[in-house]
Motif scaffolding. Sequence first.
Motif, mmCIF file in Angstrom:
data_model
loop_
_atom_site.group_PDB
_atom_site.id
_atom_site.type_symbol
_atom_site.label_atom_id
_atom_site.label_comp_id
_atom_site.label_asym_id
_atom_site.label_seq_id
_atom_site.Cartn_x
_atom_site.Cartn_y
_atom_site.Cartn_z
ATOM 1 N N SER A 187 0.816 -1.229 0.059
ATOM 2 C CA SER A 187 0.009 0.025 -0.168
ATOM 3 C C SER A 187 0.840 1.183 0.005
ATOM 4 N N GLY A 188 0.563 2.145 -0.949
ATOM 5 C CA GLY A 188 1.184 3.475 -0.862
ATOM 6 C C GLY A 188 2.434 3.500 -1.836
ATOM 7 N N TRP A 189 2.758 2.327 -2.198
ATOM 8 C CA TRP A 189 4.251 2.329 -3.136
ATOM 9 C C TRP A 189 3.765 2.602 -4.486
ATOM 10 N N GLY A 190 5.135 2.797 -5.389
ATOM 11 C CA GLY A 190 4.713 2.952 -6.741
ATOM 12 C C GLY A 190 6.075 2.648 -7.505
ATOM 13 N N VAL A 191 6.054 3.145 -8.676
ATOM 14 C CA VAL A 191 6.904 2.746 -9.631
ATOM 15 C C VAL A 191 8.495 3.525 -9.368
ATOM 16 N N CYS A 192 7.889 4.979 -9.319
ATOM 17 C CA CYS A 192 9.140 5.885 -9.185
ATOM 18 C C CYS A 192 9.007 6.571 -7.635
ATOM 19 N N SER A 193 7.914 6.543 -7.084
ATOM 20 C CA SER A 193 7.744 7.195 -5.964
ATOM 21 C C SER A 193 6.507 6.594 -4.970
ATOM 22 N N GLY A 194 6.410 6.925 -3.895
ATOM 23 C CA GLY A 194 5.397 6.621 -3.169
ATOM 24 C C GLY A 194 4.542 7.571 -3.074
ATOM 25 N N TRP A 195 2.990 7.561 -2.562
ATOM 26 C CA TRP A 195 1.940 8.366 -2.649
ATOM 27 C C TRP A 195 2.623 9.936 -2.314
ATOM 28 N N ASP A 196 3.315 9.913 -1.332
ATOM 29 C CA ASP A 196 3.916 10.944 -0.640
ATOM 30 C C ASP A 196 5.232 11.766 -1.272
ATOM 31 N N ASN A 197 5.680 11.095 -2.254
ATOM 32 C CA ASN A 197 6.910 11.527 -3.104
ATOM 33 C C ASN A 197 8.075 10.826 -2.289
ATOM 34 N N ASN A 198 7.888 10.066 -1.537
ATOM 35 C CA ASN A 198 9.210 9.235 -0.985
ATOM 36 C C ASN A 198 9.605 8.574 -2.160
ATOM 37 N N HIS A 273 9.301 6.738 -17.890
ATOM 38 C CA HIS A 273 10.946 5.857 -18.287
ATOM 39 C C HIS A 273 10.906 4.779 -17.102
ATOM 40 N N GLY A 274 10.383 5.173 -16.076
ATOM 41 C CA GLY A 274 10.415 4.246 -14.994
ATOM 42 C C GLY A 274 9.634 3.133 -14.997
ATOM 43 N N ILE A 275 8.291 3.160 -16.017
ATOM 44 C CA ILE A 275 7.584 2.107 -16.083
ATOM 45 C C ILE A 275 8.109 1.349 -17.187
ATOM 46 N N LYS A 276 8.966 1.867 -18.131
ATOM 47 C CA LYS A 276 9.540 0.855 -19.365
ATOM 48 C C LYS A 276 10.660 0.245 -18.614
ATOM 49 N N ASP A 277 11.626 0.895 -17.807
ATOM 50 C CA ASP A 277 12.456 0.291 -17.192
ATOM 51 C C ASP A 277 12.242 -0.951 -16.302
ATOM 52 N N PHE A 278 10.973 -0.647 -15.531
ATOM 53 C CA PHE A 278 10.575 -1.875 -14.868
ATOM 54 C C PHE A 278 9.988 -3.061 -15.773
ATOM 55 N N LEU A 279 9.265 -2.740 -16.782
ATOM 56 C CA LEU A 279 8.940 -3.797 -17.690
ATOM 57 C C LEU A 279 10.158 -4.416 -18.261
ATOM 58 N N VAL A 280 11.441 -4.015 -18.439
ATOM 59 C CA VAL A 280 12.631 -4.503 -18.976
ATOM 60 C C VAL A 280 13.027 -5.414 -17.988
ATOM 61 N N LYS A 281 12.932 -5.085 -16.599
ATOM 62 C CA LYS A 281 13.450 -6.038 -15.762
ATOM 63 C C LYS A 281 12.398 -7.213 -15.471
ATOM 64 N N VAL A 282 11.245 -6.985 -15.413
ATOM 65 C CA VAL A 282 10.200 -7.959 -15.464
ATOM 66 C C VAL A 282 10.240 -8.932 -16.554
ATOM 67 N N ARG A 283 10.508 -8.505 -17.736
ATOM 68 C CA ARG A 283 10.936 -9.313 -18.685
ATOM 69 C C ARG A 283 11.938 -10.156 -18.869
ATOM 70 N N LYS A 284 13.183 -9.552 -18.256
ATOM 71 C CA LYS A 284 14.421 -10.309 -18.047
ATOM 72 C C LYS A 284 14.207 -11.467 -17.122
ATOM 73 N N ASP A 285 13.483 -11.121 -15.896
ATOM 74 C CA ASP A 285 13.363 -12.329 -15.242
ATOM 75 C C ASP A 285 12.221 -13.290 -15.560
ATOM 76 N N ASN A 286 11.283 -13.046 -16.483
ATOM 77 C CA ASN A 286 10.224 -13.828 -16.631
ATOM 78 C C ASN A 286 10.267 -13.907 -18.342
ATOM 79 N N PRO A 287 11.034 -14.446 -19.087
ATOM 80 C CA PRO A 287 11.176 -14.379 -20.616
ATOM 81 C C PRO A 287 9.854 -14.821 -21.173
ATOM 82 N N THR A 288 9.083 -15.879 -20.779
ATOM 83 C CA THR A 288 7.949 -16.325 -21.540
ATOM 84 C C THR A 288 6.806 -15.944 -21.010
ATOM 85 N N ALA A 289 6.489 -15.037 -20.148
ATOM 86 C CA ALA A 289 5.200 -14.771 -19.509
ATOM 87 C C ALA A 289 4.589 -13.618 -20.322
ATOM 88 N N PHE A 290 3.367 -13.526 -20.468
ATOM 89 C CA PHE A 290 2.625 -12.292 -20.958
ATOM 90 C C PHE A 290 2.528 -11.316 -19.786
#
Length: 366
Positions: A187-198, A273-290
Motif C-alpha cells: 500500500s502506498g508504493w509506486g514505480v518511481c515514488s510513493g504516494w507522498d513523493n518518498n 521511463h520508470g515504467i519502461k525500465d521496470f518492464l525490462v526487468k520483469v521481462r528479463k526475469d520472466n522471458p516467457t510470460a505475458f
Amino acid sequence: MRRKLMEKQKLSQVKNIKIHGRTSGKLDPLTLFWTSSGVEVNFKGSELWIEVAVNYTLFEPWIYVLLNDELLSRQMVTKGTHEICVLRGMNKDTIKNVKILKDTQAMNGDQKHCFQILSFISDGTFEELAEPKLRFEFIGDSLTSGEGTVGSKKEEDWIMPFMSGYYCYATGVSKHFGADFNVISQSGWGVCSGWDNNPTTIIPPYYEDVCGILTGKINVELGAKNKWNFNQFKPNVIVINLGTNDEAALFGSPPFEYKKILCKQTSVEHLMHGIKDFLVKVRKDNPTAFILWAYNMCNKGLTEDIEDAIGEYKREYNDKKAGFIKLEYADGEMIGSLNHPGKLAHESATKRIITYLIENNIISSL
C-alpha cells in the motif's frame, strides 16, 4: 476440546503440500510474507488444526481459509504460539481441498510483523495435489493488497480488518482460470515514488528479492532479503497495477524530505521511463510470460500516458507479449472503506482482465 488420536506433523513431514507465494524455502517453520501466501493440502479426515507463531508491534496478521475454493473463514491471528482450528466434524472419508492463506500484505511499517505456520494437527491424511492449469503473478500497491474491500464507506482507520487478499481482483482472476498465483504488493508504493513523493517506497528495486521491502533484523534472518529464484514459480501471465501512487505524488502531494533533500516526482516523462525500465526487468526475469499493465481503477489522470508508455516499450524492445488494459474507474457505489475501491470495483476489474485475456487469445495461446 479436540478429539483424541490427533497427530502433529511439521510441514516438512507432510508429503503432499503446496506452498503459495514467495517464501525463503524453509518449511520448519514456514514464514509467510506476502498477501495470499500460504499452504494448500488435500485433506482426508474429519479434523484439522494448524499451529502458528505470530508477532507484531502495530499490525496483526489476518488469514483466510478456503474449503474447496470457497471462503470458509477469515480471522485475526493474535500474538504468540498457539493452535487454530481449521476444520472439525467433517466426513472423514472425503478429500477436502484446504488453503490457509495470509489475508494481509507484507508490513513494511512494522519490523516485528511475522506470521509463521509451524505444524498441522489432524486425525487424517494428506493426499496428492493436482498441478495448476496456469500460474499468475500480480504486482501492485494497495489495490493489489485488497485495501478497502472490507468494511463500510465511513471507515477511515488504517487497520488490518479492512484489507483482504481474498476479495482482491487477483484472487478472482486466478480462481476463474484455476491458477496458482503470487502477489507482490504494498500500500502506498509506486514505480518511481510513493504516494507522498518518498523516492524509496517503490517496488522495482525489490522485485528480485523474496520480500525485500521489509525492514528489521528479524526479517533479514527469516530470508526476506534473499534473492528470489525465478525457476521456483514461472508465471504464464503477470499483471502489473502500479502508477496510482505516482500519480498522487505528481499531482497532489507536497515534496518529501529524504536525507535532508526535498524530493518530488519530477514529471510524467520521468514516470514513463520508470515504467519502461521496470518492464525490462520483469521481462528479463520472466522471458516467457505475458505482461499486462492495468490502470485506471483509482486514479485516471495518467491512464493515456501509461498506455502510451506500454506501447513505446513494446515497439522499442519488440515485445509482442505485453499489453495494457484500462480498468473501470471506481466511484459512487464502487467505493469501499478507506476511500479505496471496494468489492464491486474488484469484481469489475476481475471481469475486465478475464475478458482481455480470453478475447486477445492470451490464455488459449499459452
